[in-house]
Design a protein around this motif. Structure first.
Motif, short mmCIF file in Angstrom:
data_model
loop_
_atom_site.label_atom_id
_atom_site.label_comp_id
_atom_site.label_asym_id
_atom_site.label_seq_id
_atom_site.Cartn_x
_atom_site.Cartn_y
_atom_site.Cartn_z
N ARG A 196 4.75 7.58 -4.94
CA ARG A 196 5.60 8.25 -6.16
C ARG A 196 4.90 7.45 -7.51
O ARG A 196 5.09 8.14 -8.32
N ARG A 197 4.06 6.42 -7.35
CA ARG A 197 3.80 5.68 -8.38
C ARG A 197 2.26 6.38 -8.65
O ARG A 197 1.51 5.93 -9.45
N ARG A 198 2.00 7.42 -7.91
CA ARG A 198 0.38 8.07 -7.91
C ARG A 198 -0.37 7.08 -7.92
O ARG A 198 -1.57 7.30 -8.64
N LEU A 199 -0.34 6.11 -6.84
CA LEU A 199 -1.52 5.30 -6.34
C LEU A 199 -2.59 6.47 -5.72
O LEU A 199 -2.20 7.31 -5.09
N ASP A 200 -3.91 5.77 -5.68
CA ASP A 200 -4.95 6.16 -4.91
C ASP A 200 -4.71 5.88 -3.50
O ASP A 200 -4.07 5.17 -3.14
N LEU A 201 -5.50 6.43 -2.46
CA LEU A 201 -5.57 6.22 -1.07
C LEU A 201 -5.43 4.66 -0.66
O LEU A 201 -4.76 4.04 -0.15
N PHE A 202 -6.42 3.93 -1.49
CA PHE A 202 -6.36 2.37 -1.04
C PHE A 202 -5.39 1.97 -1.51
O PHE A 202 -4.69 0.99 -1.00
N GLY A 203 -4.94 2.21 -2.86
CA GLY A 203 -3.55 1.81 -3.21
C GLY A 203 -2.31 1.74 -2.30
O GLY A 203 -1.61 0.79 -2.18
N VAL A 204 -2.27 3.14 -1.94
CA VAL A 204 -1.13 3.28 -0.86
C VAL A 204 -1.28 2.64 0.30
O VAL A 204 -0.21 1.98 0.50
N LEU A 205 -2.49 2.56 0.70
CA LEU A 205 -2.64 1.74 2.07
C LEU A 205 -2.47 0.25 2.00
O LEU A 205 -1.80 -0.81 2.66
N LEU A 206 -2.86 -0.34 0.70
CA LEU A 206 -2.64 -1.73 0.42
C LEU A 206 -1.33 -2.30 0.10
O LEU A 206 -0.82 -3.16 0.76
N LEU A 207 -0.51 -1.19 -0.40
CA LEU A 207 0.90 -1.54 -0.73
C LEU A 207 1.63 -1.28 0.72
O LEU A 207 2.63 -1.97 1.05
N ALA A 208 1.26 -0.46 1.54
CA ALA A 208 2.01 -0.39 2.87
C ALA A 208 1.73 -1.70 3.48
O ALA A 208 2.71 -2.09 4.30
N TYR A 209 0.32 -2.04 3.70
CA TYR A 209 0.00 -3.36 4.33
C TYR A 209 1.00 -4.51 3.70
O TYR A 209 1.43 -5.28 4.58
N ALA A 210 1.02 -4.84 2.61
CA ALA A 210 1.64 -5.90 1.82
C ALA A 210 3.17 -5.75 2.28
O ALA A 210 3.77 -6.94 2.65
N ALA A 211 3.88 -4.65 2.13
CA ALA A 211 5.09 -4.24 2.48
C ALA A 211 5.46 -4.75 3.81
O ALA A 211 6.56 -5.31 4.12
N SER A 212 4.65 -4.29 4.64
CA SER A 212 4.82 -4.41 5.96
C SER A 212 4.73 -5.75 6.88
O SER A 212 4.89 -6.27 7.73
N THR A 213 3.90 -6.69 6.21
CA THR A 213 3.56 -7.77 6.68
C THR A 213 3.99 -9.29 6.06
O THR A 213 4.12 -10.38 6.57
N ALA A 214 4.42 -8.92 4.81
CA ALA A 214 4.67 -10.05 4.06
C ALA A 214 6.10 -10.86 4.46
O ALA A 214 6.07 -12.18 4.47
N GLY A 215 7.09 -10.28 4.82
CA GLY A 215 8.16 -10.90 5.54
C GLY A 215 7.56 -11.64 6.83
O GLY A 215 8.15 -13.04 6.92
N GLY A 216 6.92 -11.26 7.72
CA GLY A 216 6.58 -11.97 8.87
C GLY A 216 5.67 -13.06 8.48
O GLY A 216 5.70 -14.08 9.25
N VAL A 217 4.59 -12.86 7.57
CA VAL A 217 3.78 -14.16 7.29
C VAL A 217 4.84 -15.12 6.73
O VAL A 217 4.27 -16.34 7.25
N GLY A 218 5.56 -15.00 5.91
CA GLY A 218 6.56 -16.12 5.26
C GLY A 218 7.22 -16.67 6.53
O GLY A 218 7.25 -17.87 6.63
#
Length: 214
Positions: free
Chosen positions: A36-58
């Motif tokens: 939705r924010r028109r990020l490139d492929l790397f940005g999309v994958l990075l946001l996906a990884y950050a969103a999916s692991t932050a809670g578990g890491v904490g």
């Protein structure tokens, strides 16, 4: 292997499955926000990884299981990249869902609230601590995702978010106290969390906001 060791191993396997399920759901929600924010492929994958692991890491840092499992088990990265790639290359299919970001967010919230609570109990946390850790595991990914795209996290707004995660976590804790099988308490906790979150969205449930009539 003793009976107790078998039960513990099954418990660990359940936590892993819930964690990976939550990773996939939150990675999809993160990727959709990036698209939705028109990020490139790397940005999309990075946001996906950050969103999916932050809670578990904490969560893992708080219960002193370091390095966190999401940083040492390749499956977490693989699942998040797969979900992010799916959202990026099949955007049209994902968009057919009604409000895909919030639906996937609710699914991830339920998975992680339950997984976080189960893992906290497995590592000896008390009932209150386990419920709070479950809630924090559930909301952590959404907070990081929203901050990275410069949005106020949903948990800090008037949405019925953290309460749903805490309710699901409390069901898991209650199941443990009542000696309910871990799978049954996980299912109940997940359904309660997801149900409350989706009902809150559909009915516009909100907590009081400062400066507004109650």
């Amino acid at each position: 292997m003793t009976e107790q060791q078998v039960v513990t191993e099954l418990h660990r396997t359940l936590v892993l499955c819930l964690d990976l399920g939550g990773t996939f759901a939150f990675a999809l929600s993160g990727a959709m926000v990036g698209i939705r924010r028109r990020l490139d492929l790397f940005g999309v994958l990075l946001l996906a990884y950050a969103a999916s692991t932050a809670g578990g890491v904490g969560r893992d840092v708080m219960i002193d299981t370091v390095p966190p499992v999401a940083l040492r088990d390749w499956r977490y990265l693989a699942v998040s990249v797969a979900a992010g790639g799916l959202a990026f290359f099949c955007t049209g299919v994902v968009k057919k869902l009604r409000d895909p970001v919030r639906v996937m967010d609710a699914v991830g919230l339920a998975f992680f609230a339950v997984a976080g609570t189960q893992k906290a109990l497995l590592y000896g946390a008390g009932p209150l601590g386990a419920a709070l850790l479950g809630m924090m595991t559930g909301i952590g990914g959404g907070i990081v995702r929203d901050v990275l795209v410069r949005e106020i996290p949903a948990v800090l707004r008037s949405e019925f978010y953290a309460i749903a995660a805490l309710a699901g976590a409390a069901c898991v804790v209650a199941g443990g106290l009542l000696r309910v099988p871990v799978l049954a308490s996980a299912v109940v906790g997940g359904v309660v969390c997801f149900g409350l979150r989706m009902i809150g969205i559909r009915r516009g449930w909100q907590l009081p906001v400062a400066g507004t009539p109650h």
